[in-house]
Design a protein around this motif. Structure first.
Motif, PDB file in Angstrom:
ATOM      1  N   TRP A  44     -32.878 -28.755 -31.717  1.00 43.29           N
ATOM      2  CA  TRP A  44     -32.813 -29.012 -30.441  1.00 43.29           C
ATOM      3  C   TRP A  44     -32.900 -27.574 -29.967  1.00 43.29           C
ATOM      4  N   TRP A  45     -33.967 -27.131 -29.187  1.00 42.71           N
ATOM      5  CA  TRP A  45     -34.157 -25.926 -28.713  1.00 42.71           C
ATOM      6  C   TRP A  45     -33.324 -25.826 -27.376  1.00 42.71           C
ATOM      7  N   PHE A  46     -32.394 -24.870 -27.189  1.00 42.74           N
ATOM      8  CA  PHE A  46     -31.728 -24.710 -26.159  1.00 42.74           C
ATOM      9  C   PHE A  46     -32.345 -24.116 -24.789  1.00 42.74           C
ATOM     10  N   ASN A  47     -32.478 -24.614 -23.785  1.00 41.86           N
ATOM     11  CA  ASN A  47     -32.825 -23.897 -22.575  1.00 41.86           C
ATOM     12  C   ASN A  47     -31.992 -23.205 -21.655  1.00 41.86           C
ATOM     13  N   GLY A  48     -30.513 -23.308 -21.900  1.00 43.06           N
ATOM     14  CA  GLY A  48     -29.317 -22.793 -21.311  1.00 43.06           C
ATOM     15  C   GLY A  48     -29.014 -23.114 -19.943  1.00 43.06           C
ATOM     16  N   SER A  49     -29.540 -24.400 -19.411  1.00 44.08           N
ATOM     17  CA  SER A  49     -29.180 -24.942 -18.475  1.00 44.08           C
ATOM     18  C   SER A  49     -27.813 -25.652 -18.268  1.00 44.08           C
ATOM     19  N   GLU A  50     -27.265 -25.879 -17.163  1.00 42.04           N
ATOM     20  CA  GLU A  50     -26.015 -26.411 -16.833  1.00 42.04           C
ATOM     21  C   GLU A  50     -26.244 -27.724 -17.509  1.00 42.04           C
ATOM     22  N   GLU A  51     -27.080 -28.595 -16.890  1.00 40.47           N
ATOM     23  CA  GLU A  51     -27.348 -29.857 -17.406  1.00 40.47           C
ATOM     24  C   GLU A  51     -27.529 -30.117 -18.931  1.00 40.47           C
ATOM     25  N   GLU A  52     -27.939 -29.360 -19.676  1.00 39.75           N
ATOM     26  CA  GLU A  52     -28.020 -29.328 -21.105  1.00 39.75           C
ATOM     27  C   GLU A  52     -26.607 -29.180 -21.626  1.00 39.75           C
ATOM     28  N   ALA A  53     -25.771 -28.249 -21.042  1.00 38.60           N
ATOM     29  CA  ALA A  53     -24.492 -27.915 -21.607  1.00 38.60           C
ATOM     30  C   ALA A  53     -23.761 -29.083 -21.227  1.00 38.60           C
ATOM     31  N   LYS A  54     -23.811 -29.831 -20.342  1.00 39.13           N
ATOM     32  CA  LYS A  54     -23.079 -31.102 -19.911  1.00 39.13           C
ATOM     33  C   LYS A  54     -23.306 -32.039 -20.991  1.00 39.13           C
ATOM     34  N   LYS A  55     -24.692 -32.388 -21.274  1.00 37.06           N
ATOM     35  CA  LYS A  55     -25.181 -33.212 -22.230  1.00 37.06           C
ATOM     36  C   LYS A  55     -24.406 -32.992 -23.569  1.00 37.06           C
ATOM     37  N   GLY A  92     -27.923 -34.759 -41.438  1.00 40.43           N
ATOM     38  CA  GLY A  92     -27.177 -35.902 -40.648  1.00 40.43           C
ATOM     39  C   GLY A  92     -26.706 -34.931 -39.571  1.00 40.43           C
ATOM     40  N   ARG A  93     -27.012 -33.877 -39.284  1.00 36.77           N
ATOM     41  CA  ARG A  93     -26.587 -33.070 -38.385  1.00 36.77           C
ATOM     42  C   ARG A  93     -27.742 -32.638 -37.467  1.00 36.77           C
ATOM     43  N   THR A  94     -27.442 -31.981 -36.334  1.00 40.85           N
ATOM     44  CA  THR A  94     -28.336 -31.335 -35.414  1.00 40.85           C
ATOM     45  C   THR A  94     -28.433 -29.527 -35.517  1.00 40.85           C
ATOM     46  N   MET A  95     -29.564 -29.124 -35.699  1.00 41.13           N
ATOM     47  CA  MET A  95     -29.845 -27.882 -35.795  1.00 41.13           C
ATOM     48  C   MET A  95     -30.135 -27.436 -34.055  1.00 41.13           C
ATOM     49  N   TYR A  96     -29.225 -26.719 -33.532  1.00 42.13           N
ATOM     50  CA  TYR A  96     -29.141 -26.220 -32.241  1.00 42.13           C
ATOM     51  C   TYR A  96     -29.594 -24.701 -32.412  1.00 42.13           C
ATOM     52  N   VAL A  97     -30.949 -24.471 -31.684  1.00 40.38           N
ATOM     53  CA  VAL A  97     -31.672 -23.210 -31.791  1.00 40.38           C
ATOM     54  C   VAL A  97     -31.516 -22.641 -30.353  1.00 40.38           C
ATOM     55  N   LEU A  98     -30.611 -21.456 -30.661  1.00 41.36           N
ATOM     56  CA  LEU A  98     -30.271 -20.763 -29.256  1.00 41.36           C
ATOM     57  C   LEU A  98     -30.894 -19.364 -29.126  1.00 41.36           C
ATOM     58  N   THR A  99     -31.547 -19.214 -28.107  1.00 44.45           N
ATOM     59  CA  THR A  99     -32.347 -17.961 -28.017  1.00 44.45           C
ATOM     60  C   THR A  99     -31.452 -17.226 -26.972  1.00 44.45           C
ATOM     61  N   TYR A 100     -31.265 -16.082 -26.896  1.00 46.81           N
ATOM     62  CA  TYR A 100     -30.188 -15.328 -26.133  1.00 46.81           C
ATOM     63  C   TYR A 100     -30.522 -14.127 -25.948  1.00 46.81           C
ATOM     64  N   MET A 101     -29.851 -12.986 -25.011  1.00 42.08           N
ATOM     65  CA  MET A 101     -30.162 -11.677 -24.907  1.00 42.08           C
ATOM     66  C   MET A 101     -28.657 -11.131 -25.069  1.00 42.08           C
ATOM     67  N   MET A 102     -28.440  -9.912 -25.562  1.00 41.27           N
ATOM     68  CA  MET A 102     -27.255  -9.183 -25.557  1.00 41.27           C
ATOM     69  C   MET A 102     -27.713  -8.254 -24.675  1.00 41.27           C
ATOM     70  N   GLY A 103     -26.755  -8.185 -23.366  1.00 40.95           N
ATOM     71  CA  GLY A 103     -27.073  -7.390 -22.258  1.00 40.95           C
ATOM     72  C   GLY A 103     -28.142  -7.980 -21.511  1.00 40.95           C
ATOM     73  N   GLN A 122     -30.042 -17.546 -32.872  1.00 40.02           N
ATOM     74  CA  GLN A 122     -29.298 -17.846 -33.471  1.00 40.02           C
ATOM     75  C   GLN A 122     -29.351 -19.657 -33.898  1.00 40.02           C
ATOM     76  N   VAL A 123     -29.557 -20.010 -35.140  1.00 37.28           N
ATOM     77  CA  VAL A 123     -29.443 -21.574 -35.039  1.00 37.28           C
ATOM     78  C   VAL A 123     -27.886 -21.733 -35.749  1.00 37.28           C
ATOM     79  N   THR A 124     -27.375 -23.117 -35.374  1.00 37.07           N
ATOM     80  CA  THR A 124     -25.962 -23.399 -35.908  1.00 37.07           C
ATOM     81  C   THR A 124     -26.216 -24.804 -35.615  1.00 37.07           C
ATOM     82  N   ASP A 125     -25.283 -25.397 -36.554  1.00 37.53           N
ATOM     83  CA  ASP A 125     -25.214 -26.979 -36.469  1.00 37.53           C
ATOM     84  C   ASP A 125     -23.881 -27.154 -35.712  1.00 37.53           C
TER      85      ASP A 125
END
Ligand code: GTP
Ligand code: SPV
Ligand code: MN
Length: 592
Positions: free
Chosen positions: A22-33, A114-125, A137-140
């Motif tokens: 699951w590639w994250f887009n960072g939206s609120e809708e996605e966070a709610k889901k 059996g798990r989902t790999m979340y792909v988080l693309t983000y900026m520091m700063g 970062q990828v995380t499960d």
């Protein structure tokens, strides 16, 4: 043709074998889901990852209980894997990078079945800042994914920034089976890579935070001429409306978040919040030191937070602008679904569950909330957030503050003679350990610049780097040392702390602008008692005297401990620090 990010993620997919990516887009809708998935599908220890808190009194707030063996940073399982041990230094655990990677790849093999790999693309700063860094970062863990969305600037826009360059910091994270024997946090500074396995806890798992923004970034800063520090960034406004900026380094759970959101006890003074944990310091084109906060959220200690101690945090937590706010390992009042912790304004709930989910009421001896229970909240929810928070250049720094948790010996505040002496004060910092890391609590350890667990290379070289930064600065900030935690003979704090700390900040600002004199002592300048603004505070004269006391006769153990600590760095210890040490040592011996 796939991009460098896609290629890297595809390799991890083969290794970790998740059911879904699951590639994250960072939206609120996605966070709610994702919160919903955490409440209904994803489990931790057989329990839901999130439960909903009282949405009327704690809007947008969710509760997370971690595994009971996974509640703090594990420094003993954290490694910095430079190509040789000397680069890593006596301040870090070292493993050969090849062996470390083999170990980690072994653990990662099939770990996300059996798990989902979340792909988080983000900026520091802020992405517009020349100092910002793109990360993936990828995380499960959906808890980690949601936390990272609060703590960083997340979204697909980061992919455009990275483009074909392949220039991004990599983080691999899996919670594994949470067994402490299969828990490792490995850093590969030259590759800009962090591999973490077996923990879902903040500093071990939110890889943009301590792992990248301090351990890896401090190494980048060493090579590129800047500093990554465990520091808050604040603006201090005086009654005329002038704002001076300061950074402050205190060890974990020693008061950074509280100082960053301080509500002034002095009328007319105000503290503006820019950052509560990490600062990146660069020399600006004008030769001054500039600070940015690479983070976008706060992962703060819950116990002790109340309207009396940190009203601005309580307001931040009730503000529902940014979705969501998380509470980890606090207690929960089962009648109201509200979080509770020791030191909360609400009386202890009669019917609660503690941080481990056990029935709790005030007759139970054990603490209801874990001492390192935390909240995760966006800095944009904070009523005192500075208008400069997104300034791509950062803010110009007038003062650097170091501090420790010391029940004895160290005065409320003192000031260094100059940059080199100030770096010396930072380098000899000692502090009584806290629950932020898994170790004995309350024992004194040397924690230079509050960076002992976070400096990603040999601390001897780090000290030299501080010296060289000082030489390049046209207008070096003044350097101060504070201790809010000195106790009396009954073990009670002598200084009220929190909002009253503005009195100390005011004195520092006056010193910075050359408006007040000070008393010279062997350890540095201490305020004249009458110069600390105590208006509206009922502090006995005798207490003030004790708070400022410098008794060199009591410094013998301290200087011996500093000597033993310095000894570890051998030839790497800069000559300037040796000189400062010898000066102080001589004064102490003279007084004995
Ligand atoms: P990390 O997030 O671990 O880096 O910690 P931090 O430095 O931000 O610490 P924080 O401000 O969260 O404070 C930790 C604990 O110290 C809390 O329980 C606070 O209530 C307490 N504390 C903070 N400031 C003061 C103070 O001025 N005086 C006293 N007595 N306690 C304080
Ligand atoms: C600290 O321990 O200094 C923290 C919390 O700020 S963590 O993110 O876990 O490092
Ligand atoms: Mn911290």
């Amino acid at each position: 043709m796939s991009t460098p990010v896609e290629k890297w993620v595809a390799e991890l997919e083969v290794l970790c074998q998740p059911d879904k990516v699951w590639w994250f887009n960072g939206s609120e809708e996605e966070a709610k889901k994702l919160i919903r998935i955490g409440m209904e599908e994803e489990k931790l220890n057989g329990n839901p990852v999130f439960t909903e808190l009282n949405q009327k009194t704690y809007p947008n707030s969710y509760y997370h209980r971690s595994h009971s063996n996974d509640v703090a940073r594990t420094e003993q399982l954290t490694f910095v894997c430079h190509d040789n041990k000397e680069k890593t230094g006596p301040n870090n655990n070292w493993m050969d990078p090849k062996a470390a990677k083999e170990k980690m790849n072994g653990l990662y093999k099939g770990c996300m079945k059996g798990r989902t790999m979340y792909v988080l693309t983000y900026m520091m700063g802020n992405p517009d800042s020349p100092y910002a860094k793109a990360c993936v970062q990828v995380t499960d863990s959906c808890y980690v994914a949601i936390s990272m969305r609060i703590m960083t600037r997340m979204g697909k826009h980061v992919l455009d920034k990275i483009g074909k360059s392949g220039n991004f910091v990599k983080g691999v994270h899996s919670i594994g089976d949470l067994h402490p024997e299969r828990r490792f946090i490995m850093h590969f500074p030259d590759e800009g890579l962090v591999m973490s396995f077996g923990s879902g806890y903040g500093g071990n798992a939110l890889l943009g935070k301590k792992c990248f923004s301090l351990r890896i970034a401090s190494w980048l800063g060493y090579k590129e001429g800047w500093l990554a520090e465990h520091m808050i960034v604040i603006g201090i406004e005086d009654p005329k409306g002038n704002i001076s900026y300061a950074v402050a380094a205190l060890p974990s759970a020693c008061g950074k978040t509280n100082m960053a959101m301080l509500q002034s006890a002095l009328p007319g003074y105000k503290v503006w919040t820019l950052g509560d944990d990490i600062a990146w310091l660069n020399i600006g084109p004008d030769g001054r030191l500039y600070a940015i906060n690479p983070e976008a959220g706060m992962f703060g200690v819950a116990p002790g937070t109340s309207m009396k101690t940190n009203p601005n945090m309580m307001r931040t937590l009730k503000n529902n602008k940014f979705f969501p706010t998380l509470y980890t390992n606090t207690a929960v009042n089962v009648e109201t679904d509200e979080p509770w912790w020791e030191g909360h304004d609400d009386p202890a709930p009669k019917n609660a569950v503690d941080w481990q989910g056990r029935k709790w009421d005030p007759s139970v001896k054990e603490k209801a909330a874990h001492p390192n229970s935390r909240f995760t909240v966006s800095v944009s929810n904070c009523p005192t957030v500075s208008k400069e928070i997104n300034n791509p250049k950062g803010v110009p720094i007038s003062a650097i503050i170091f501090g420790g948790r010391r029940s004895k010996l160290i005065p409320l505040v003192y000031e260094s003679h100059d940059w080199n002496h100030g770096v010396f004060l930072g380098s000899i910092m000692g502090s009584e350990t806290t629950a932020a890391a898994a170790h004995t609590i309350g024992s004194l350890r040397r924690d230079p610049m509050a960076m002992l667990p976070f400096c990603g290379y040999n601390m001897g070289d780090y000290f030299s780097h501080w010296m060289s930064i000082g030489k390049k600065l046209k207008q070096p900030p003044k350097i101060f040392f504070v201790n809010w935690f000195r106790t009396d003979e009954n073990g009670k704090y002598m200084w009220p702390g929190f909002g009253d700390n503005i009195r100390v900040l005011k004195w520092m600002m006056e010193r910075t602008h050359g408006r007040k004199a000070a008393k010279e002592t062997a350890i540095g300048y201490v305020p004249h008692e009458e110069d600390l603004d105590l208006s509206g505070l009922n502090l006995p004269k005798e207490t003030l005297k004790k708070l400022f006391e410098v008794n060199l006769k009591e410094w013998e153990n301290e200087i011996d401990d500093i000597n033993a600590f310095y000894y570890k760095f051998g030839d790497k210890l800069p000559a300037e620090l040796k000189k400062e040490y010898e000066k102080l040592d001589k004064e102490i011996r003279k007084s004995l």
